[in-house]
Write a protein that holds these residues in place. Structure first.
Motif, PDB file in Angstrom:
ATOM      1  N   UNK A 162       6.427   9.128 -10.331  1.00 36.44           N
ATOM      2  CA  UNK A 162       6.057   7.670 -10.723  1.00 36.44           C
ATOM      3  C   UNK A 162       4.893   6.987  -9.579  1.00 36.44           C
ATOM      4  N   UNK A 163       4.104   6.255 -10.012  1.00 38.01           N
ATOM      5  CA  UNK A 163       3.240   5.529  -9.284  1.00 38.01           C
ATOM      6  C   UNK A 163       3.612   4.187  -8.691  1.00 38.01           C
ATOM      7  N   UNK A 164       3.938   4.053  -7.354  1.00 33.20           N
ATOM      8  CA  UNK A 164       4.389   2.762  -7.101  1.00 33.20           C
ATOM      9  C   UNK A 164       3.150   1.852  -6.864  1.00 33.20           C
ATOM     10  N   UNK A 165       2.985   0.869  -7.530  1.00 31.45           N
ATOM     11  CA  UNK A 165       1.794   0.197  -7.648  1.00 31.45           C
ATOM     12  C   UNK A 165       1.769  -1.044  -6.549  1.00 31.45           C
ATOM     13  N   UNK A 166       2.836  -1.154  -5.860  1.00 30.58           N
ATOM     14  CA  UNK A 166       3.085  -2.060  -4.794  1.00 30.58           C
ATOM     15  C   UNK A 166       2.697  -1.400  -3.327  1.00 30.58           C
ATOM     16  N   UNK A 167       3.175  -0.019  -3.322  1.00 31.03           N
ATOM     17  CA  UNK A 167       2.788   0.679  -2.068  1.00 31.03           C
ATOM     18  C   UNK A 167       1.852   1.591  -2.163  1.00 31.03           C
ATOM     19  N   UNK A 168       1.047   1.457  -3.539  1.00 35.77           N
ATOM     20  CA  UNK A 168      -0.015   2.311  -3.933  1.00 35.77           C
ATOM     21  C   UNK A 168       0.141   3.911  -3.613  1.00 35.77           C
ATOM     22  N   UNK A 169       1.243   4.463  -3.943  1.00 35.61           N
ATOM     23  CA  UNK A 169       1.220   5.812  -3.737  1.00 35.61           C
ATOM     24  C   UNK A 169       2.232   6.409  -4.954  1.00 35.61           C
ATOM     25  N   UNK A 170       2.423   7.676  -4.935  1.00 36.64           N
ATOM     26  CA  UNK A 170       3.407   8.305  -5.813  1.00 36.64           C
ATOM     27  C   UNK A 170       4.514   8.286  -5.245  1.00 36.64           C
TER      28      UNK A 170
END
Length: 435
Positions: A99-107
């Motif tokens: 999944x892509x973590x939009x808050x941490x800007x990483x997978x």
């Protein structure tokens, strides 16, 4: 058809931080994704084998197998909690997704250890398939670097310690819950199902080849050797059924003491009628389950084929299994290979055993993916013509039907009601069988 299958396999690749780490379970554009958009450990086994078997010059990819093995090993180290209960250290995930973590800007990786599975059951077979694939990768690449890594050795030991732990069980077979294997919903395979025992034996033999006898390794190897011997004896003697053995069980009496012939108190009246019609004079097989006062006489393809591949059965028994397949071709192979279990549960038995599960309706849940296991068993027993015949049948339908997950009907004439199209293990099962 082979080119189409390779293209579909490449499209199913899942990437994490730019590296391929597995394959999606299915890519059906017409159906809801549910958990089919995840990488399943057991589903990836034929994907990994296909990538290992194809020459590098033709697009073979051992790196995806190595990445998969290391990534699932990393997930094994996570705390595994379902509700308020924590699972053992050695448990491997059933599946994972990126999944892509939009808050941490990483997978990020999200693993499922049974908390999202049907019936909330943790997978027993994931650890076995992980070890078998690790051994396959080592043999194919002739590179022992991966299997000798300290973290890989530790992960293997955690799995083995989990399955070799002592308890109240008096059988060398592995006790497990219903729905913990490839047949991931209630089908009455709780206790000591043959699929799990064959995979257990296979994984023990693979581990025996890879474990380094350093520190606690020597003691673990001794435990493996002891269990292999006991499991081998138990399965070959108590799970084996042919015409002679069936005749003996038919005449069993209730007995006590260590000299009893009827060791598990099996009452002859419990033998289902279909067994007498199904059992030919030539041939035999490992039955589905043996436990106190209960023998599951059903045929399960995975357990029998893996028993051949791992040499759990004797060469004579392996030949008899192939004889049975030829003698009962219409029942076990049919128009669209091949049947995972025979016979189907019907009527009142189906209702009580499966809990009315609509995805387990009678004469349903037959997997085309398992053709690779049959092909491998045929080659090992010197009967490649059986596999060739089955594969030719499959080639008439599988691609045209959109690589479905399974087929329905007594002769497998219909694509399964709830079957996903472009099921990756149907694609890779065919590829590995052809290779």
């Amino acid at each position: 058809m082979m080119e189409e299958a390779w293209e579909a396999l490449l499209k199913s690749y899942v990437y994490y931080k730019g590296l391929p780490v597995g394959t999606l379970a299915a890519m059906d554009p017409t159906a809801e994704a549910l958990n089919y958009n995840q990488v399943f450990v057991r589903d990836f086994a034929p994907s990994g084998l296909a990538c290992l078997m194809r020459p590098a010059s033709a697009g073979g990819d051992p790196e995806i197998v190595k990445n998969f093995l290391l990534k699932t090993l990393h997930l094994q180290g996570w705390e595994k909690r379902i509700d308020n209960f924590t699972l053992a250290e050695g448990v491997m995930p059933a599946s994972f997704k990126v999944l892509y973590d939009s808050h941490r800007l990483r997978e990020t990786l999200v693993a499922d250890f049974g908390g999202s599975a049907i019936g909330r059951v943790a997978p027993v077979d994931s650890g076995f398939w992980w070890i078998i694939l690790l051994r396959s990768c080592t043999k194919c690449t002739h590179d022992h670097t991966l299997s000798e890594m300290p973290e890989v050795q530790r992960g293997m030991k955690l799995i083995l310690n989990l399955f070799l732990s002592d308890g109240f069980d008096t059988f060398p077979t592995h006790l497990c819950a219903d729905g913990c294997s490839m047949i991931d919903r209630r089908m009455g395979i709780y206790g000591y199902p043959i699929e799990i025992q064959a995979l257990f034996y296979f994984a023990l033999r693979c581990s025996r080849e890879m474990l380094k006898p350093e520190r606690d390794g020597k003691e673990l190897i001794k435990r493996i050797d002891k269990r292999i011997t006991a499991l081998n004896y138990h399965i070959r003697n108590y799970y084996w059924l042919d015409f002679t053995k069936l005749n003996n069980i038919y005449r069993y009496k209730t007995e006590y003491s260590h000299t009893a012939v009827n060791k598990f108190n099996v009452i002859p009246e419990s033998i289902p009628d279909w067994v007498f019609d199904f059992m030919p004079l030539r041939g035999g097989y490992l039955i589905g389950n043996v436990s106190p006062a209960r023998m599951d006489f059903r045929w399960f393809l995975v357990g029998n084929c893996i028993a051949i591949l791992s040499s759990l059965v004797t060469p004579a028994q392996a030949t008899s299994i192939m004889d049975l397949i030829e003698e009962r071709w219409e029942d076990l192979i049919g128009e669209m290979p091949l049947r995972i279990v025979y016979p189907a549960l019907e009527g009142h038995v189906w209702r009580t055993v499966t809990g009315f599960d609509p995805k387990n309706t009678r004469w349903s849940y037959h997997n085309a993916a398992l053709i690779w296991l049959l092909a491998a068993a045929c080659i090992k027993t010197g009967r490649p013509q059986i596999a060739k015949r089955a594969i030719e049948l499959m080639e008439q339908r599988l691609s045209k039907d959109g690589w479905p997950e399974y087929y329905d009907g007594k002769a497998w004439s219909y694509v399964g009601k709830q079957a996903r199209k472009y099921q990756t293990w149907s694609i890779t099962g065919y590829l590995v069988a052809k290779l």
